[in-house]
Design a protein around this motif. Structure first.
Motif, PDB file in Angstrom:
ATOM      1  N   CYS A  59      14.444 -27.915   9.036  1.00  0.00           N
ATOM      2  CA  CYS A  59      13.348 -28.887   9.054  1.00  0.00           C
ATOM      3  C   CYS A  59      13.809 -30.348   8.999  1.00  0.00           C
ATOM      4  CB  CYS A  59      12.361 -28.608   7.929  1.00  0.00           C
ATOM      5  SG  CYS A  59      11.637 -26.956   8.029  1.00  0.00           S
ATOM      6  N   TYR A  60      14.963 -30.660   9.603  1.00  0.00           N
ATOM      7  CA  TYR A  60      15.404 -32.047   9.708  1.00  0.00           C
ATOM      8  C   TYR A  60      14.930 -32.674  11.018  1.00  0.00           C
ATOM      9  CZ  TYR A  60      18.324 -31.530   5.598  1.00  0.00           C
ATOM     10  OH  TYR A  60      18.763 -31.329   4.312  1.00  0.00           O
ATOM     11  N   ILE A  61      14.718 -31.853  12.034  1.00  0.00           N
ATOM     12  CA  ILE A  61      14.191 -32.348  13.309  1.00  0.00           C
ATOM     13  C   ILE A  61      13.189 -31.338  13.852  1.00  0.00           C
ATOM     14  CG2 ILE A  61      16.248 -33.699  13.933  1.00  0.00           C
ATOM     15  CD1 ILE A  61      17.061 -31.454  15.841  1.00  0.00           C
ATOM     16  N   THR A  62      12.313 -31.838  14.714  1.00  0.00           N
ATOM     17  CA  THR A  62      11.413 -30.962  15.461  1.00  0.00           C
ATOM     18  C   THR A  62      11.647 -31.236  16.936  1.00  0.00           C
ATOM     19  OG1 THR A  62       9.611 -32.582  15.387  1.00  0.00           O
ATOM     20  CG2 THR A  62       9.632 -30.892  13.673  1.00  0.00           C
ATOM     21  N   GLN A  63      11.373 -30.251  17.756  1.00  0.00           N
ATOM     22  CA  GLN A  63      11.536 -30.421  19.196  1.00  0.00           C
ATOM     23  C   GLN A  63      10.150 -30.462  19.822  1.00  0.00           C
ATOM     24  OE1 GLN A  63      14.206 -27.626  20.962  1.00  0.00           O
ATOM     25  NE2 GLN A  63      14.238 -28.676  22.908  1.00  0.00           N
ATOM     26  N   ASN A  64       9.901 -31.536  20.572  1.00  0.00           N
ATOM     27  CA  ASN A  64       8.568 -31.766  21.127  1.00  0.00           C
ATOM     28  C   ASN A  64       8.378 -31.197  22.519  1.00  0.00           C
ATOM     29  OD1 ASN A  64       7.988 -33.274  18.782  1.00  0.00           O
ATOM     30  ND2 ASN A  64       9.007 -35.032  19.671  1.00  0.00           N
ATOM     31  N   SER A  65       9.446 -30.772  23.148  1.00  0.00           N
ATOM     32  CA  SER A  65       9.344 -30.153  24.471  1.00  0.00           C
ATOM     33  C   SER A  65      10.563 -29.266  24.655  1.00  0.00           C
ATOM     34  CB  SER A  65       9.276 -31.219  25.569  1.00  0.00           C
ATOM     35  OG  SER A  65      10.531 -31.848  25.739  1.00  0.00           O
ATOM     36  N   PRO A  66      10.508 -28.356  25.617  1.00  0.00           N
ATOM     37  CA  PRO A  66      11.653 -27.465  25.814  1.00  0.00           C
ATOM     38  C   PRO A  66      12.950 -28.193  26.195  1.00  0.00           C
ATOM     39  CG  PRO A  66       9.738 -26.681  27.018  1.00  0.00           C
ATOM     40  CD  PRO A  66       9.398 -28.039  26.480  1.00  0.00           C
ATOM     41  N   ARG A  67      12.854 -29.358  26.785  1.00  0.00           N
ATOM     42  CA  ARG A  67      14.045 -30.068  27.243  1.00  0.00           C
ATOM     43  C   ARG A  67      14.122 -31.442  26.578  1.00  0.00           C
ATOM     44  NH1 ARG A  67      16.225 -27.239  31.379  1.00  0.00           N
ATOM     45  NH2 ARG A  67      17.502 -28.907  32.213  1.00  0.00           N
ATOM     46  N   GLY A  68      14.572 -31.430  25.334  1.00  0.00           N
ATOM     47  CA  GLY A  68      14.755 -32.704  24.658  1.00  0.00           C
ATOM     48  C   GLY A  68      13.530 -33.181  23.923  1.00  0.00           C
ATOM     49  N   LYS A  69      13.450 -34.489  23.740  1.00  0.00           N
ATOM     50  CA  LYS A  69      12.386 -35.134  22.975  1.00  0.00           C
ATOM     51  C   LYS A  69      12.293 -34.550  21.568  1.00  0.00           C
ATOM     52  CE  LYS A  69       9.555 -36.882  26.675  1.00  0.00           C
ATOM     53  NZ  LYS A  69       8.290 -36.827  27.362  1.00  0.00           N
ATOM     54  N   TYR A  70      13.256 -34.916  20.770  1.00  0.00           N
ATOM     55  CA  TYR A  70      13.289 -34.508  19.367  1.00  0.00           C
ATOM     56  C   TYR A  70      12.664 -35.589  18.503  1.00  0.00           C
ATOM     57  CZ  TYR A  70      16.846 -31.406  21.304  1.00  0.00           C
ATOM     58  OH  TYR A  70      17.511 -30.488  22.065  1.00  0.00           O
ATOM     59  N   THR A  71      12.166 -35.188  17.339  1.00  0.00           N
ATOM     60  CA  THR A  71      11.645 -36.115  16.349  1.00  0.00           C
ATOM     61  C   THR A  71      12.323 -35.822  15.024  1.00  0.00           C
ATOM     62  OG1 THR A  71       9.493 -36.177  17.457  1.00  0.00           O
ATOM     63  CG2 THR A  71       9.559 -36.927  15.177  1.00  0.00           C
ATOM     64  N   LEU A  72      12.797 -36.873  14.371  1.00  0.00           N
ATOM     65  CA  LEU A  72      13.369 -36.718  13.047  1.00  0.00           C
ATOM     66  C   LEU A  72      12.233 -36.609  12.040  1.00  0.00           C
ATOM     67  CD1 LEU A  72      15.772 -37.897  14.695  1.00  0.00           C
ATOM     68  CD2 LEU A  72      16.490 -38.994  12.590  1.00  0.00           C
ATOM     69  N   THR A  73      12.345 -35.691  11.115  1.00  0.00           N
ATOM     70  CA  THR A  73      11.321 -35.504  10.096  1.00  0.00           C
ATOM     71  C   THR A  73      11.556 -36.479   8.943  1.00  0.00           C
ATOM     72  OG1 THR A  73      12.605 -33.862   8.891  1.00  0.00           O
ATOM     73  CG2 THR A  73      11.146 -33.036  10.658  1.00  0.00           C
ATOM     74  N   GLY A  74      10.595 -36.561   8.059  1.00  0.00           N
ATOM     75  CA  GLY A  74      10.758 -37.383   6.863  1.00  0.00           C
ATOM     76  C   GLY A  74      11.954 -36.924   6.043  1.00  0.00           C
ATOM     77  N   LYS A  75      12.193 -35.626   6.030  1.00  0.00           N
ATOM     78  CA  LYS A  75      13.349 -35.062   5.320  1.00  0.00           C
ATOM     79  C   LYS A  75      14.650 -35.624   5.887  1.00  0.00           C
ATOM     80  CE  LYS A  75      15.318 -30.534   4.192  1.00  0.00           C
ATOM     81  NZ  LYS A  75      15.162 -29.079   4.333  1.00  0.00           N
ATOM     82  N   ALA A  76      14.728 -35.753   7.207  1.00  0.00           N
ATOM     83  CA  ALA A  76      15.928 -36.299   7.855  1.00  0.00           C
ATOM     84  C   ALA A  76      16.106 -37.772   7.525  1.00  0.00           C
ATOM     85  CB  ALA A  76      15.847 -36.111   9.370  1.00  0.00           C
ATOM     86  N   VAL A  77      15.019 -38.518   7.553  1.00  0.00           N
ATOM     87  CA  VAL A  77      15.086 -39.954   7.254  1.00  0.00           C
ATOM     88  C   VAL A  77      15.578 -40.165   5.824  1.00  0.00           C
ATOM     89  CG1 VAL A  77      13.701 -42.049   7.001  1.00  0.00           C
ATOM     90  CG2 VAL A  77      13.314 -40.536   8.961  1.00  0.00           C
ATOM     91  N   LYS A  78      15.045 -39.401   4.870  1.00  0.00           N
ATOM     92  CA  LYS A  78      15.481 -39.508   3.477  1.00  0.00           C
ATOM     93  C   LYS A  78      16.954 -39.135   3.331  1.00  0.00           C
ATOM     94  CE  LYS A  78      10.993 -38.616   1.406  1.00  0.00           C
ATOM     95  NZ  LYS A  78      10.165 -37.671   0.655  1.00  0.00           N
ATOM     96  N   ALA A  79      17.374 -38.087   4.023  1.00  0.00           N
ATOM     97  CA  ALA A  79      18.776 -37.664   3.939  1.00  0.00           C
ATOM     98  C   ALA A  79      19.702 -38.741   4.477  1.00  0.00           C
ATOM     99  CB  ALA A  79      18.964 -36.352   4.718  1.00  0.00           C
TER     100      ALA A  79
END
Length: 85
Positions: A59-79
């Protein structure tokens, strides 16, 4: 947060993604492909693929489409904030 979790290339991949986020529809996204991340960090695409899968599973990133477009989660930002301190 387990700092040892980021004691290797996971931190490098996450930091690379964080540094290259763009704003798209009021949301920060990373539009880099796994190959582009691998090229930037001088890692194999297979290694980047495994790291991204692990970052998604933890749960550090989510993938918004099958080919790329990742989003960093709040957990990743804090880390990242803790690791940079």
């Amino acid at each position: 947060m387990n700092i040892e979790y980021f004691g290797n290339d996971k931190y490098r991949v996450l930091a690379c993604m964080a540094e290259r986020q763009i704003s798209l529809n009021d949301k920060n996204v990373v539009k880099l492909s796994q190959q582009e991340i691998a090229d930037i960090l001088k890692l194999s695409k297979v290694k980047v693929n495994a790291i991204i899968a692990e970052l998604k599973d933890n749960c550090y990133i989510t993938q918004n489409s099958p080919r790329g477009k990742y989003t960093l989660t709040g957990k990743a930002v804090k880390a990242l904030e803790k690791l940079k301190a």
